[in-house]
Design a protein around this motif. Structure first.
Motif, PDB file in Angstrom:
ATOM      1  N   GLY A 130       0.810  -1.208   0.000  1.00 34.33           N
ATOM      2  CA  GLY A 130       0.000   0.000   0.000  1.00 34.33           C
ATOM      3  C   GLY A 130       0.846   1.262   0.000  1.00 34.33           C
ATOM      4  N   ASP A 134       0.929   4.104  -2.798  1.00 34.91           N
ATOM      5  CA  ASP A 134       0.729   5.506  -2.441  1.00 34.91           C
ATOM      6  C   ASP A 134       1.807   6.386  -3.078  1.00 34.91           C
ATOM      7  N   ALA A 137       1.039   6.948  -6.631  1.00 31.83           N
ATOM      8  CA  ALA A 137      -0.047   7.925  -6.782  1.00 31.83           C
ATOM      9  C   ALA A 137       0.461   9.342  -6.558  1.00 31.83           C
ATOM     10  N   ALA A 370      -3.820  -3.971  -4.737  1.00 32.05           N
ATOM     11  CA  ALA A 370      -3.706  -2.554  -4.398  1.00 32.05           C
ATOM     12  C   ALA A 370      -3.738  -1.687  -5.651  1.00 32.05           C
ATOM     13  N   ARG A 373      -7.376  -1.516  -7.041  1.00 34.52           N
ATOM     14  CA  ARG A 373      -8.229  -0.659  -6.210  1.00 34.52           C
ATOM     15  C   ARG A 373      -7.908   0.817  -6.396  1.00 34.52           C
ATOM     16  N   ARG A 374      -6.631   1.133  -6.430  1.00 36.26           N
ATOM     17  CA  ARG A 374      -6.213   2.530  -6.357  1.00 36.26           C
ATOM     18  C   ARG A 374      -6.289   3.249  -7.697  1.00 36.26           C
ATOM     19  N   CYS A 408      -6.709   8.547  -9.515  1.00 32.40           N
ATOM     20  CA  CYS A 408      -6.710   7.423  -8.576  1.00 32.40           C
ATOM     21  C   CYS A 408      -7.737   7.651  -7.491  1.00 32.40           C
ATOM     22  N   THR A 409      -8.100   6.565  -6.840  1.00 26.07           N
ATOM     23  CA  THR A 409      -9.028   6.639  -5.711  1.00 26.07           C
ATOM     24  C   THR A 409      -8.242   6.993  -4.457  1.00 26.07           C
ATOM     25  N   ALA A 411      -6.435   6.863  -0.838  1.00 29.87           N
ATOM     26  CA  ALA A 411      -5.772   5.784  -0.100  1.00 29.87           C
ATOM     27  C   ALA A 411      -6.705   5.260   0.968  1.00 29.87           C
ATOM     28  N   THR A 412      -6.635   3.952   1.203  1.00 33.38           N
ATOM     29  CA  THR A 412      -7.430   3.316   2.245  1.00 33.38           C
ATOM     30  C   THR A 412      -6.535   2.881   3.373  1.00 33.38           C
TER      31      THR A 412
END
Length: 418
Positions: A130, A134, A137, A370, A373-374, A408-409, A411-412
């Protein structure tokens, strides 16, 4: 048509086949499934196996092995004449050994890579994957998947498992690149010697201050004088930390590439993220990270698929070809992330089945999950025809994979699962 008369018509080492070797393997499997190729430079005979049944059989046969010293001196000398390995000092590991030495070393290291041990690393792997995503991104626009994610992830995780400081990551990556990606023998050997000196330093530290890491366990085993020699200790660390990470690098890179080449399957994964495990298995089958097993030697005359392979000749079980054998896999050239059953040989088979398979699978699921999703708009930044592949068939993957990653979505939280 005999294997001998076809020896010049099928050459798996030809660079023209590196980008897509599968059409060649289809022709070989149909016309010369046990194919004898004579290397024009050395005169040595290589027998390429392309059917699933033959590859499976060869990987289980105790008369097909890895150690030259099991052959008569004169036959072994023919191979040693041409196998001038700049990394010979780190080859005394289970990857290059047959029983009983292989068995002894595998039993020593297996607990660190068992299902329960690897599962305990899951949260940390999710966290590291992750964080790397990040960073991709934050850079925005375009990123090289190999450089930004596929290479650093396994080095970080395995370095922690072995017991090396996170601050040494840059050095470990440089040595990995030089030893495994450089074609310059002088550069390869220099990196190998630097790595050995580094490991010797860490071994001395563990002798003085043992910890709970894998290196401490191996050092303690060496001190007993029974389980592992000093040369085997250093070679095993090399195998685990540097040689082993290339499989994961290629698995992540090839997996993402195939999703982008097959947008329908990518959307299927986005709609059903729980299919990430099945998707990784299909990536292993469809365009796996290892083209063929380590080159093996016939320890006696061996009959495979109707051909007799003479003692001392080299046997090359081609995993990529076996994994697209229509006798085992319906519609083998279709990339289907829901394929079941999927009895691929992407991690080998038998006693040399990849020790780190569970760890590689977990890292691939975390990294690819990851990314999916991102980056909902993720796309290739170059024409697939322009991608550079590894120079030989053994390690099968792209050298770089430029991606368009924005938008991008958000961060989770770390450790969340798809």
């Amino acid at each position: 048509m005999s294997a001998t008369t076809l020896s010049q018509s099928f050459d798996p080492t030809d660079p023209r086949h590196r980008r897509d070797p599968h059409p060649l393997f289809h022709r070989m499997r149909e016309r010369a499934p046990v194919h004898r190729h004579v290397d024009p430079g050395t005169g040595r005979a290589f027998w390429y196996l392309t059917r699933y049944a033959d590859v499976h059989r060869a990987l289980l046969d105790p008369d097909i092995g890895r150690q030259l010293d099991r052959l008569p001196v004169e036959l072994a000398a023919l191979h040693r004449r041409w196998d001038r390995d700049p990394l010979a000092m780190v080859r005394r590991n289970m990857f290059n050994l047959d029983p009983p030495d292989h068995t002894r070393l595998r039993l020593l290291m297996a607990p660190a890579f068992g299902v329960k041990a690897v599962a305990a690393l899951e949260r940390r792997i999710d966290q590291v994957a992750g964080e790397l995503v990040d960073d991709m991104a934050a850079a925005g626009g375009e990123a090289d998947l190999i450089e930004a994610l596929a290479l650093p992830l396994p080095i970080l995780i395995v370095a922690e498992l072995v017991g090396f400081p996170a601050g040494d990551r840059a050095r470990l990556r440089r040595w990995s690149d030089d030893m495994l990606r450089s074609r310059d023998a002088v550069r390869v050997r220099r990196a190998g010697m630097e790595f050995v000196a580094y490991v010797e330093e860490k071994i001395d530290e563990r002798r003085a201050r043992p910890g709970k890491d894998l290196l401490s366990r191996l050092v303690q085993a060496e001190e007993t004088g029974e389980a592992i020699s000093h040369a085997e200790l250093i070679s095993s660390v090399f195998q685990l930390l540097l040689a082993g990470d290339e499989t994961t690098v290629n698995l992540i890179g090839n997996g993402v590439l195939e999703l982008l080449r097959h947008p329908g399957e990518l959307e299927r994964l986005r709609a059903r993220p729980q299919m990430i495990g099945s998707m990784v298995e299909e990536a292993l089958r469809y365009n796996g990270p290892v083209g063929h097993s380590r080159m093996l030697y016939a320890m006696t005359d061996v009959e495979i698929g109707g051909s007799v392979i003479p003692r001392g000749d080299i046997v090359v079980p081609v995993l990529l070809a076996a994994n697209r054998d229509p006798a085992v896999f319906p519609m083998p050239d279709v990339f289907d992330i829901g394929r079941s059953p999927n009895r691929h040989l992407g991690f080998g088979h038998g006693i040399h089945f990849c020790l780190g398979a569970a760890l590689a699978r977990l890292q691939a699921r975390a990294a690819i999950g990851a990314l999916v999703r991102r980056f909902p708009g993720m796309a290739l930044a170059v024409d697939p025809a322009d991608l550079r592949w590894t120079p030989d068939l053994f390690l099968h993957g792209v050298r770089s994979l430029p991606l368009l990653v924005g938008p991008c979505t958000p961060a989770t939280s770390r450790g969340s699962r798809t």
